[in-house]
Design an enzyme around this catalytic site. Sequence first.
Site, PDB file in Angstrom:
ATOM      1  N   LYS A  64       0.128  -2.383  16.115  1.00  0.00           N
ATOM      2  CA  LYS A  64       0.639  -3.914  15.795  1.00  0.00           C
ATOM      3  C   LYS A  64       1.847  -4.104  17.016  1.00  0.00           C
ATOM      4  O   LYS A  64       1.885  -5.049  17.349  1.00  0.00           O
ATOM      5  CB  LYS A  64       1.535  -3.834  14.561  1.00  0.00           C
ATOM      6  CG  LYS A  64       0.593  -3.683  13.478  1.00  0.00           C
ATOM      7  CD  LYS A  64       1.109  -3.964  12.014  1.00  0.00           C
ATOM      8  CE  LYS A  64       0.139  -3.929  10.782  1.00  0.00           C
ATOM      9  NZ  LYS A  64       0.630  -4.215   9.617  1.00  0.00           N
ATOM     10  N   ASP A  99       2.303 -10.283   7.970  1.00  0.00           N
ATOM     11  CA  ASP A  99       2.743  -9.699   6.661  1.00  0.00           C
ATOM     12  C   ASP A  99       3.834 -10.214   5.950  1.00  0.00           C
ATOM     13  O   ASP A  99       3.874 -10.019   4.658  1.00  0.00           O
ATOM     14  CB  ASP A  99       3.371  -7.993   7.270  1.00  0.00           C
ATOM     15  CG  ASP A  99       1.872  -7.229   7.703  1.00  0.00           C
ATOM     16  OD1 ASP A  99       0.880  -7.634   7.016  1.00  0.00           O
ATOM     17  OD2 ASP A  99       2.108  -6.473   8.479  1.00  0.00           O
ATOM     18  N   GLY A 128       7.946  -0.631   8.766  1.00  0.00           N
ATOM     19  CA  GLY A 128       7.346  -1.654   9.379  1.00  0.00           C
ATOM     20  C   GLY A 128       7.198  -2.792   8.355  1.00  0.00           C
ATOM     21  O   GLY A 128       7.578  -3.812   8.792  1.00  0.00           O
ATOM     22  N   ALA A 129       6.747  -2.437   7.010  1.00  0.00           N
ATOM     23  CA  ALA A 129       6.563  -3.472   6.096  1.00  0.00           C
ATOM     24  C   ALA A 129       7.814  -4.044   5.689  1.00  0.00           C
ATOM     25  O   ALA A 129       8.010  -5.359   5.455  1.00  0.00           O
ATOM     26  CB  ALA A 129       5.817  -2.850   4.933  1.00  0.00           C
ATOM     27  N   ARG A 149      16.587   5.654   2.387  1.00  0.00           N
ATOM     28  CA  ARG A 149      16.837   7.101   2.529  1.00  0.00           C
ATOM     29  C   ARG A 149      17.582   7.381   3.921  1.00  0.00           C
ATOM     30  O   ARG A 149      18.587   8.078   4.042  1.00  0.00           O
ATOM     31  CB  ARG A 149      15.664   7.990   2.373  1.00  0.00           C
ATOM     32  CG  ARG A 149      15.687   9.560   2.449  1.00  0.00           C
ATOM     33  CD  ARG A 149      14.611  10.104   2.113  1.00  0.00           C
ATOM     34  NE  ARG A 149      13.536   9.804   3.282  1.00  0.00           N
ATOM     35  CZ  ARG A 149      12.190  10.258   3.175  1.00  0.00           C
ATOM     36  NH1 ARG A 149      11.665  11.162   2.307  1.00  0.00           N
ATOM     37  NH2 ARG A 149      11.580  10.090   4.176  1.00  0.00           N
ATOM     38  N   LEU A 151      19.627   5.710   6.246  1.00  0.00           N
ATOM     39  CA  LEU A 151      20.659   4.553   6.601  1.00  0.00           C
ATOM     40  C   LEU A 151      20.414   3.963   8.036  1.00  0.00           C
ATOM     41  O   LEU A 151      20.132   2.563   8.043  1.00  0.00           O
ATOM     42  CB  LEU A 151      21.867   4.723   6.149  1.00  0.00           C
ATOM     43  CG  LEU A 151      23.080   3.747   6.416  1.00  0.00           C
ATOM     44  CD1 LEU A 151      22.301   2.657   5.208  1.00  0.00           C
ATOM     45  CD2 LEU A 151      24.273   4.341   6.132  1.00  0.00           C
ATOM     46  N   TYR A 213      -0.743  -0.938  -3.235  1.00  0.00           N
ATOM     47  CA  TYR A 213      -1.701  -1.714  -3.771  1.00  0.00           C
ATOM     48  C   TYR A 213      -2.680  -0.678  -4.435  1.00  0.00           C
ATOM     49  O   TYR A 213      -3.599  -1.240  -5.223  1.00  0.00           O
ATOM     50  CB  TYR A 213      -2.126  -3.019  -3.147  1.00  0.00           C
ATOM     51  CG  TYR A 213      -2.727  -2.348  -1.772  1.00  0.00           C
ATOM     52  CD1 TYR A 213      -2.238  -2.476  -0.816  1.00  0.00           C
ATOM     53  CD2 TYR A 213      -3.991  -2.195  -1.854  1.00  0.00           C
ATOM     54  CE1 TYR A 213      -2.619  -2.106   0.443  1.00  0.00           C
ATOM     55  CE2 TYR A 213      -4.606  -1.494  -0.604  1.00  0.00           C
ATOM     56  CZ  TYR A 213      -3.807  -1.882   0.543  1.00  0.00           C
ATOM     57  OH  TYR A 213      -4.534  -1.275   1.788  1.00  0.00           O
TER      58      TYR A 213
HETATM   59  P1  NAP Z   1       6.576   3.477   7.264  1.00  0.00           P
HETATM   60  O1  NAP Z   1       6.775   2.350   8.372  1.00  0.00           O
HETATM   61  O2  NAP Z   1       6.131   4.819   7.238  1.00  0.00           O
HETATM   62  O3  NAP Z   1       7.947   3.497   6.197  1.00  0.00           O
HETATM   63  C1  NAP Z   1       7.992   4.296   5.055  1.00  0.00           C
HETATM   64  C2  NAP Z   1       9.076   4.059   3.987  1.00  0.00           C
HETATM   65  O4  NAP Z   1       8.994   4.966   3.085  1.00  0.00           O
HETATM   66  C3  NAP Z   1      10.639   4.377   4.920  1.00  0.00           C
HETATM   67  O5  NAP Z   1      11.511   3.474   4.571  1.00  0.00           O
HETATM   68  C4  NAP Z   1      10.778   5.811   4.330  1.00  0.00           C
HETATM   69  O6  NAP Z   1      11.993   6.240   4.333  1.00  0.00           O
HETATM   70  C5  NAP Z   1      10.411   5.754   2.933  1.00  0.00           C
HETATM   71  N1  NAP Z   1      10.009   6.767   2.095  1.00  0.00           N
HETATM   72  C6  NAP Z   1       8.933   7.582   2.521  1.00  0.00           C
HETATM   73  N2  NAP Z   1       8.894   8.654   1.760  1.00  0.00           N
HETATM   74  C7  NAP Z   1      10.008   8.667   1.037  1.00  0.00           C
HETATM   75  C8  NAP Z   1      10.888   9.495  -0.107  1.00  0.00           C
HETATM   76  N3  NAP Z   1      10.289  10.453  -0.512  1.00  0.00           N
HETATM   77  N4  NAP Z   1      11.732   8.970  -0.614  1.00  0.00           N
HETATM   78  C9  NAP Z   1      12.568   7.753  -0.075  1.00  0.00           C
HETATM   79  N5  NAP Z   1      12.059   6.976   0.737  1.00  0.00           N
HETATM   80  C10 NAP Z   1      10.686   7.355   1.193  1.00  0.00           C
HETATM   81  O7  NAP Z   1       5.459   2.458   6.147  1.00  0.00           O
HETATM   82  P2  NAP Z   1       5.097   1.092   6.031  1.00  0.00           P
HETATM   83  O8  NAP Z   1       4.118   0.828   6.982  1.00  0.00           O
HETATM   84  O9  NAP Z   1       6.458   0.201   6.155  1.00  0.00           O
HETATM   85  O10 NAP Z   1       4.367   0.747   4.774  1.00  0.00           O
HETATM   86  C11 NAP Z   1       5.103   1.061   3.655  1.00  0.00           C
HETATM   87  C12 NAP Z   1       4.310   0.840   2.251  1.00  0.00           C
HETATM   88  O11 NAP Z   1       3.643  -0.362   2.213  1.00  0.00           O
HETATM   89  C13 NAP Z   1       2.875   1.862   2.393  1.00  0.00           C
HETATM   90  O12 NAP Z   1       2.471   2.420   1.155  1.00  0.00           O
HETATM   91  C14 NAP Z   1       1.801   0.895   2.898  1.00  0.00           C
HETATM   92  O13 NAP Z   1       0.664   1.295   2.264  1.00  0.00           O
HETATM   93  C15 NAP Z   1       2.378  -0.437   2.122  1.00  0.00           C
HETATM   94  N6  NAP Z   1       1.960  -1.637   2.644  1.00  0.00           N
HETATM   95  C16 NAP Z   1       1.356  -2.361   1.934  1.00  0.00           C
HETATM   96  C17 NAP Z   1       0.814  -3.867   2.571  1.00  0.00           C
HETATM   97  C18 NAP Z   1       0.434  -4.997   1.750  1.00  0.00           C
HETATM   98  O14 NAP Z   1      -0.321  -5.965   2.257  1.00  0.00           O
HETATM   99  N7  NAP Z   1       0.456  -4.847   0.342  1.00  0.00           N
HETATM  100  C19 NAP Z   1       1.089  -4.051   3.894  1.00  0.00           C
HETATM  101  C20 NAP Z   1       1.966  -3.237   4.754  1.00  0.00           C
HETATM  102  C21 NAP Z   1       2.207  -1.808   4.156  1.00  0.00           C
HETATM  103  P3  NAP Z   1      12.785   7.058   5.734  1.00  0.00           P
HETATM  104  O15 NAP Z   1      13.119   5.950   6.676  1.00  0.00           O
HETATM  105  O16 NAP Z   1      13.910   7.602   5.301  1.00  0.00           O
HETATM  106  O17 NAP Z   1      11.842   8.077   6.271  1.00  0.00           O
END
Ligand code: NAP
Length: 268
Positions: A64, A99, A128-129, A149, A151, A213
């Site tokens: 992206k 998004d 990113g989300a 987690r 900050l 989801y």
């Molecule tokens: P990402 O950039 O990898 O960010 C992951 C986040 O989860 C970070 O804030 C991370 O915290 C936190 N995290 C992971 N494990 C954790 C734990 N054990 N305890 C506390 N916090 C934890 O992922 P992303 O791309 O933003 O996506 C996040 C979720 O959204 C995914 O499940 C993805 O499938 C979903 N999503 C859904 C859609 C939709 O259309 N519905 C679109 C995009 C994403 P740290 O920063 O401390 O590591």
Amino acid sequence: MIRVGVAGWPVKHTRSPAIFAHWFERYGVDARYELIPVAPEDADSFFAELPAEWAGVNVTVPHKRTAAAHIKLEGAGARLGVANTLWRADGVVCGTSSDGPGFVASLDAAAPAWRDSNAPALILGAGGAALAIADALRATGCAVTVANRTLAKAESIAASTGAAAIPLTDLADAMAGCGVFINATTRGMAGIDPLDIDLSPLPASAVVADIVYNPLETALLAAARSRGLVAVDGLGMLLHQATLGFERWFGIKPEVDAALRAKVVATL
Ligand code: NAP
């Protein structure tokens, strides 16, 4: 036949082909939506000169930001430096990120009263989300707090969107005054530990949204429903973010309805 698709690495897991196949049939559009695997080492050249066979593309992880660096950005894409939807206009490849707007559209569809509360939204997670959602909620005028987690990542989102950042230790206090509580972490995804959060500090009027989801009904949403709170699943965001591409490529704003949901749920 018009060719569009989704570029990512890997792309096999994406639900987008099922979404677009439904709309092609529904609106009688003669087009094909394809998976476009683009290896990380090929991403710069792919997006620098989007191959002519593609009328438009969606972009998924991990490309992206790379895509955004090579195109004319609009709206949220320009604010955030990311793109998930690319189209051609007067020979120029343009793009933005749908998004965040997709999340807000999902909330509007499933829990329209959220806009009446004027209470801040509280986002758990700072990936990113979370960034896209914070930006889109701020664009509606909603106050936003981000808890994470790590900050420093919440603070980075706060700096770029005008949100507030808090550590997880302050979560319960922030929940007490919040209108929408959003899980934007990966916790609760199939194969990953569910979130185990006490929802009792939330006001009775709060909406709880999960952007995970798969599964559709996460432990967080089940806990919200059992407390009598309105719960919004992550499928709505996925479906609503896809409408922008269809609209830009084919000139029709497609509907997100129960028939589409059912088709995509069948692929989970
Ligand atoms: P990402 O950039 O990898 O960010 C992951 C986040 O989860 C970070 O804030 C991370 O915290 C936190 N995290 C992971 N494990 C954790 C734990 N054990 N305890 C506390 N916090 C934890 O992922 P992303 O791309 O933003 O996506 C996040 C979720 O959204 C995914 O499940 C993805 O499938 C979903 N999503 C859904 C859609 C939709 O259309 N519905 C679109 C995009 C994403 P740290 O920063 O401390 O590591």
